[in-house]
Design an enzyme around this catalytic site. Structure first.
Site, PDB file in Angstrom:
ATOM      1  N   SER A 135       0.864  -1.179   0.000  1.00 48.99           N
ATOM      2  CA  SER A 135       0.000   0.000   0.000  1.00 48.99           C
ATOM      3  C   SER A 135       0.903   1.233   0.000  1.00 48.99           C
ATOM      4  CB  SER A 135      -0.871  -0.042   1.261  1.00 48.99           C
ATOM      5  OG  SER A 135      -1.696   1.090   1.345  1.00 48.99           O
ATOM      6  N   LYS A 161      -0.861  -0.813  -4.540  1.00 56.27           N
ATOM      7  CA  LYS A 161      -2.111  -0.110  -4.206  1.00 56.27           C
ATOM      8  C   LYS A 161      -1.761   1.342  -3.905  1.00 56.27           C
ATOM      9  CE  LYS A 161      -4.756  -0.112   0.139  1.00 56.27           C
ATOM     10  NZ  LYS A 161      -5.406  -1.005   1.127  1.00 56.27           N
ATOM     11  N   LYS A 163      -2.917   4.988  -2.547  1.00 59.30           N
ATOM     12  CA  LYS A 163      -3.914   5.733  -1.789  1.00 59.30           C
ATOM     13  C   LYS A 163      -4.308   6.942  -2.630  1.00 59.30           C
ATOM     14  CE  LYS A 163      -4.179   3.466   2.147  1.00 59.30           C
ATOM     15  NZ  LYS A 163      -5.465   2.947   2.659  1.00 59.30           N
ATOM     16  N   ASP A 189      -7.111   2.981  -3.329  1.00 55.98           N
ATOM     17  CA  ASP A 189      -7.894   2.966  -2.089  1.00 55.98           C
ATOM     18  C   ASP A 189      -8.182   4.397  -1.667  1.00 55.98           C
ATOM     19  OD1 ASP A 189      -9.071   2.510   0.361  1.00 55.98           O
ATOM     20  OD2 ASP A 189      -7.331   1.519   1.276  1.00 55.98           O
ATOM     21  N   GLU A 214     -10.922   0.594  -3.978  1.00 53.04           N
ATOM     22  CA  GLU A 214     -11.295   0.219  -2.612  1.00 53.04           C
ATOM     23  C   GLU A 214     -12.001   1.381  -1.912  1.00 53.04           C
ATOM     24  OE1 GLU A 214      -7.791  -1.225  -0.619  1.00 53.04           O
ATOM     25  OE2 GLU A 214      -8.746  -1.304   1.348  1.00 53.04           O
ATOM     26  N   ASP A 239     -13.892  -2.103   2.072  1.00 51.69           N
ATOM     27  CA  ASP A 239     -13.033  -2.299   3.234  1.00 51.69           C
ATOM     28  C   ASP A 239     -13.857  -1.861   4.452  1.00 51.69           C
ATOM     29  OD1 ASP A 239     -11.233  -1.922   5.357  1.00 51.69           O
ATOM     30  OD2 ASP A 239      -9.721  -0.861   4.210  1.00 51.69           O
ATOM     31  N   LYS A 263     -10.175  -7.699   6.840  1.00 57.93           N
ATOM     32  CA  LYS A 263      -9.294  -7.278   7.940  1.00 57.93           C
ATOM     33  C   LYS A 263      -9.874  -7.835   9.227  1.00 57.93           C
ATOM     34  CE  LYS A 263      -7.690  -2.816   6.206  1.00 57.93           C
ATOM     35  NZ  LYS A 263      -7.926  -1.361   6.306  1.00 57.93           N
ATOM     36  N   GLY A 291      -4.448  -4.816   5.643  1.00 57.49           N
ATOM     37  CA  GLY A 291      -3.467  -4.631   6.704  1.00 57.49           C
ATOM     38  C   GLY A 291      -3.739  -3.344   7.451  1.00 57.49           C
TER      39      GLY A 291
HETATM   40  O1  OSB Z   1      -7.523   1.294   4.189  1.00 59.96           O
HETATM   41  O2  OSB Z   1      -6.368  -0.437   3.925  1.00 59.96           O
HETATM   42  C1  OSB Z   1      -6.553   0.632   4.491  1.00 59.96           C
HETATM   43  C2  OSB Z   1      -3.605   1.384   6.772  1.00 59.96           C
HETATM   44  C3  OSB Z   1      -4.257   1.904   7.882  1.00 59.96           C
HETATM   45  C4  OSB Z   1      -5.612   2.042   7.849  1.00 59.96           C
HETATM   46  C5  OSB Z   1      -6.340   1.654   6.720  1.00 59.96           C
HETATM   47  C6  OSB Z   1      -5.692   1.110   5.626  1.00 59.96           C
HETATM   48  C7  OSB Z   1      -4.298   1.010   5.646  1.00 59.96           C
HETATM   49  C8  OSB Z   1      -3.514   0.554   4.500  1.00 59.96           C
HETATM   50  C9  OSB Z   1      -2.164  -0.060   4.776  1.00 59.96           C
HETATM   51  O3  OSB Z   1      -3.860   0.669   3.355  1.00 59.96           O
HETATM   52  C10 OSB Z   1      -2.224  -1.532   4.839  1.00 59.96           C
HETATM   53  C11 OSB Z   1      -0.922  -2.138   5.336  1.00 59.96           C
HETATM   54  O4  OSB Z   1       0.037  -2.111   4.580  1.00 59.96           O
HETATM   55  O5  OSB Z   1      -0.872  -2.627   6.471  1.00 59.96           O
HETATM   56 MG    MG Z   2      -8.600   0.273   2.725  1.00 61.93          MG
END
Ligand code: OSB
Ligand code: MG
Length: 369
Positions: A135, A161, A163, A189, A214, A239, A263, A291
């Site tokens: 991510s 991925k 953001k 995402d 996402e 998510d 998750k 994650g």
């Molecule tokens: O939306 O998936 C998410 C991290 C913190 C809170 C929400 C998210 C995330 C990530 C990172 O996208 C996921 C990771 O690498 O652990």
């Molecule tokens: Mg997410």
């Protein structure tokens, strides 16, 4: 299994680099760990609540509070217990899935260590390693982003991925697609940063052949996601909206999601996470493991979960060094774009007790009985 007591341990860890999402930037983590102690075993659980309630309503001080005030006393009062009963005992207390998940995971780890069974075998893992995605946060510029993505790809990550948020979407996605080519598995995402009225804007992402988008819309806007799904060809993956196996079934039935990010912390534990997997598999909906910047403790359990058969897409199951220069367990490393599912009893990772003590900011012991 009779629990002697539970330790609540807070640790502080810096991130190797700032991680920015549509809800803000993080440079440091304040993490709650639970250690469940029995006569002949101990088990660890990581609470994935962040410092502030900006991803979901939970936050780390709140999780510690609900655990010491309600959840731990309820489990203590229940007498000898095993993990499958934890959710039932905690059910009278609404919400707080991340606090509940951490407690269930710690109990499960203690129980599986005593039985000599790994998390993967207990959950139903069918592969020895899982493909790792990464991510990638919002960056100060497109050039900095391209540099970061290039670095992850040279490490071997099999999926990127990005953001996104309003003002940081089409341009970075176009740049990454152009630079790294059509074969790159790329997804985005938004962490709820858009409204259904942005549908025509979001549909412009269809040009970039994304694996999925996402959680573009608010958590409670299932109907909006269903509408958006009819207006764009990029698959929608929920998510934040998926808080249980039931909500996954609802979202699928409404056409609000065609892929699901699983998750465990968000759905209240690894056993409910497995039920989300099962519901999705029954509906032909692919899932992947999300994650929450876990240390090796949470990561070990996630990697085991990600080895279940319905996890057909690479997850946010990156290596330890994606976030931490020194992990609290034997680090997870990337080998050919994969991370290995631990096979030892319980979580199957060794805790680095010296490092843990060094980064500990507080310890509380809650005695049972
Ligand atoms: O939306 O998936 C998410 C991290 C913190 C809170 C929400 C998210 C995330 C990530 C990172 O996208 C996921 C990771 O690498 O652990
Ligand atoms: Mg997410």
């Amino acid at each position: 299994m009779k629990i002697t007591g539970v330790e609540l341990r807070r640790i502080g860890l810096p991130l190797v680099a700032p991680f920015e999402t549509s809800f803000g930037a993080q440079t440091h983590r304040d993490i709650l760990l639970l250690r469940v102690v029995t006569a002949d075993s101990e088990g660890w659980g990581e609470c994935v609540a962040m410092s502030e309630p900006v991803y979901s309503p939970e936050y780390v001080d709140g999780a510690a509070d609900v655990l010491r005030r309600f959840l731990l006393p309820a489990v203590a009062a229940a007498g000898p217990i095993t993990a499958p009963l934890i959710a039932e005992v905690l059910a009278p207390y609404h919400g707080h899935p991340m606090a509940k998940a951490a407690l269930e995971a710690a109990v499960l780890d203690a129980q599986l260590k005593a039985a000599g069974v790994s998390f993967g075998d207990y959950l139903g893992a069918v592969k020895p390693s899982v493909p790792a995605g990464v991510s990638v946060g919002i960056m100060p510029s497109v050039d900095v982003l391209l540099e970061a993505v290039g670095g992850y790809l040279s490490e071997g990550y099999v999926r990127i991925k990005l953001k996104i948020k309003p003002g940081w979407d089409l341009e970075p996605v176009r740049a990454v697609r152009e630079r790294f080519g059509d074969d790159l598995i790329l997804q985005v995402d938004a962490n709820t940063a858009y409204e259904v009225g942005d549908a025509r804007h979001l549909a412009q992402l269809d040009a970039f052949n994304l694996a999925l988008i996402e959680q573009p819309l608010p958590e409670d806007d299932l109907r909006g996601h269903a509408e958006l799904a009819r207006m764009m060809s990029t698959p929608i993956c929920l998510d934040e909206s998926i808080t249980s196996a039931r909500s996954a079934a609802d979202a699928i039935a409404m056409g609000a999601t065609s892929v699901v990010n699983v998750k465990p912390g968000r759905v209240g534990g690894y056993l409910e996470a497995r039920r989300v997997h099962d519901v999705c598999a029954a509906n032909g909906v692919p899932v992947w493991c999300g994650g929450m910047l876990e240390t090796g403790i949470g990561r070990a359990a996630n990697v085991a979960l990600a080895a279940l058969p319905g996890f057909t897409l690479p997850g946010d199951t990156s290596a330890s060094n994606r976030y931490y220069a020194r992990d609290v367990t034997t680090p997870f490393v990337l080998e050919g774009g994969h991370v290995t599912v631990p096979t030892g009893p319980g979580l199957g990772v060794d805790i680095d007790r010296d490092w843990l003590d060094e980064i500990t900011t507080g310890v509380e012991w809650v005695a049972f009985s």
